[in-house]
Design a protein around this motif. Structure first.
Motif, short mmCIF file in Angstrom:
data_model
loop_
_atom_site.label_atom_id
_atom_site.label_comp_id
_atom_site.label_asym_id
_atom_site.label_seq_id
_atom_site.Cartn_x
_atom_site.Cartn_y
_atom_site.Cartn_z
N GLY A 1 -37.42 17.15 14.76
CA GLY A 1 -36.89 16.70 13.40
C GLY A 1 -35.22 16.90 13.63
O GLY A 1 -34.37 16.03 13.09
N ALA B 1 -33.32 14.32 15.77
CA ALA B 1 -33.19 13.08 15.00
C ALA B 1 -31.99 13.32 14.29
O ALA B 1 -30.99 12.19 14.18
CB ALA B 1 -34.15 12.81 14.31
N ALA B 2 -32.01 14.36 13.44
CA ALA B 2 -30.64 14.63 12.83
C ALA B 2 -29.37 14.61 13.57
O ALA B 2 -28.28 14.06 13.13
CB ALA B 2 -30.89 15.87 11.95
N TYR C 1 -35.76 17.78 10.24
CA TYR C 1 -34.62 16.83 10.05
C TYR C 1 -33.81 17.26 8.91
O TYR C 1 -32.51 17.15 9.00
CB TYR C 1 -35.32 15.41 9.92
CG TYR C 1 -34.18 14.48 9.38
CD1 TYR C 1 -33.49 13.83 10.49
CD2 TYR C 1 -34.33 13.93 8.19
CE1 TYR C 1 -32.51 12.65 10.28
CE2 TYR C 1 -33.30 12.92 7.97
CZ TYR C 1 -32.38 12.32 9.25
OH TYR C 1 -31.75 11.28 8.48
#
Length: 332
Positions: free
Chosen positions: A249, A252-253, A223
């Motif tokens: 991750g 999600a970013a 992330y």
């Protein structure tokens, strides 16, 4: 006479267990003064020496000093199940707390243990060499660093897997590809980066150092690394995670920035653990034969215990590119 172990002799003589083993087995690669010191120590202790000869019918020591989830759990379960099929018991040394204990120097003197399987050992290579010199049978799964050719090891074809993944992105038109890499001191990291660079070279692209960030391959690192890469003035059109956790991750970013995957940004991982099919979109990744790695490790160890000749000591198992929904053509 009292019972004296190889470990006792090494401690009193101030030498390694491997050195004591070489003296007891009458090997020639020991300095005369060292041989005399060990023999004098044995006489001074005045006991009956119990030489470390692996009990071929004993349990197998399985060391995996990490949390047994997804990646490591699959390998360890496969090893345990395969050993059970052969009627072998397992002494399990696992969990992150196990990293705080120096286990390898003690293995050669553990009574009753027939051999060991060591998964991604965090110990320096010198400890593996010392264990091998002590004639203790063991196999390394997914070595962290290069091991000598006479130490049995099994891993996946990291170079080929990374190369196939980058080639897939290149064929989709991507040239500016961010690399969320693993630790610089991991053999897998080096091999995967080399495979990535090789595929870029085929497309006439020089790798940009600013697009590669090394670190521990966790969801959090993926992330944070993706945030950094996506904040660059000329952001990458695709991100490659060292593993599926790092790639999740990155997903999600991307979502936090309102980027659509794969329309605005392609993201891919490595390993093909269950997580790769639980994300939205599902992850394009490289499948490692994790369970087969465990089975092959057991096979190699049993052959060592039975004194069979091993010509192929370093085995690389083929990987497979798995294309799912998280990669697409480069955005126009």
């Amino acid at each position: 006479m009292k019972r004296v172990t190889v470990r006792d002799i090494a401690a009193h003589a101030g030498v390694s267990i491997a050195t004591v083993s070489r003296v007891l087995n009458d090997q020639t690669n020991v300095a005369p003064e060292t041989r005399d010191l060990v023999q004098q120590t044995i006489e001074r202790l005045g006991g009956h020496v119990v030489s470390r000869r692996p009990a071929t019918s004993g349990p197998i020591f399985l060391r995996c000093p990490y949390l047994l989830t997804d990646y490591f759990g699959l390998i360890v379960s496969s090893i345990a199940e395969t050993l059970d099929l052969h009627g072998r018991q397992v002494v399990l040394n696992a969990g992150e707390a196990a990293q705080q204990h120096r286990v390898l120097p003690t293995l050669a003197s553990r009574a009753g243990v027939a051999g060991a399987i060591i998964v991604l050992p965090p110990e320096p290579g010198a400890e593996l060499v010392a264990l091998q010199e002590a004639r203790f049978p063991f196999v390394v799964v997914d070595p962290r660093e290069t091991v000598p050719r006479d130490i049995a090891a099994v891993s996946a074809a990291h170079f080929a897997g990374a190369r196939s993944l980058t080639t897939h992105l290149v064929e989709l038109g991507h040239r500016r590809i961010g690399l969320i890499a693993g630790p610089d001191n991991w053999l897998a990291s080096t091999a995967r980066r080399a495979g990535h660079t090789s595929a870029l070279a085929d497309a006439g692209v020089l790798p940009d150092p600013a697009l590669a960030l090394p670190g521990e391959p966790t969801v959090r690192f993926g992330y944070e690394a993706a945030q950094h890469l996506l904040d660059l003035p000329a952001r990458p059109t695709a991100l490659l995670g060292f593993n599926d956790k790092a790639a999740s991750g990155a997903l999600a970013a991307a979502a936090q920035r309102g980027l659509r995957v794969p329309e605005d940004l392609s993201i891919a991982g490595f390993d093909d653990i269950d997580l790769a099919q639980a994300t939205r979109p599902t992850l394009t990744t490289v499948r490692q034969p994790l369970q087969e790695m465990g089975r092959i490790a057991v096979s190699l160890l049993l052959r060592l215990l039975n004194h069979h000749r091993l010509d192929a000591l370093h085995i690389e198992l083929a990987t497979e590119l798995i294309v799912r929904d998280s990669t697409g053509p480069v955005p126009r």
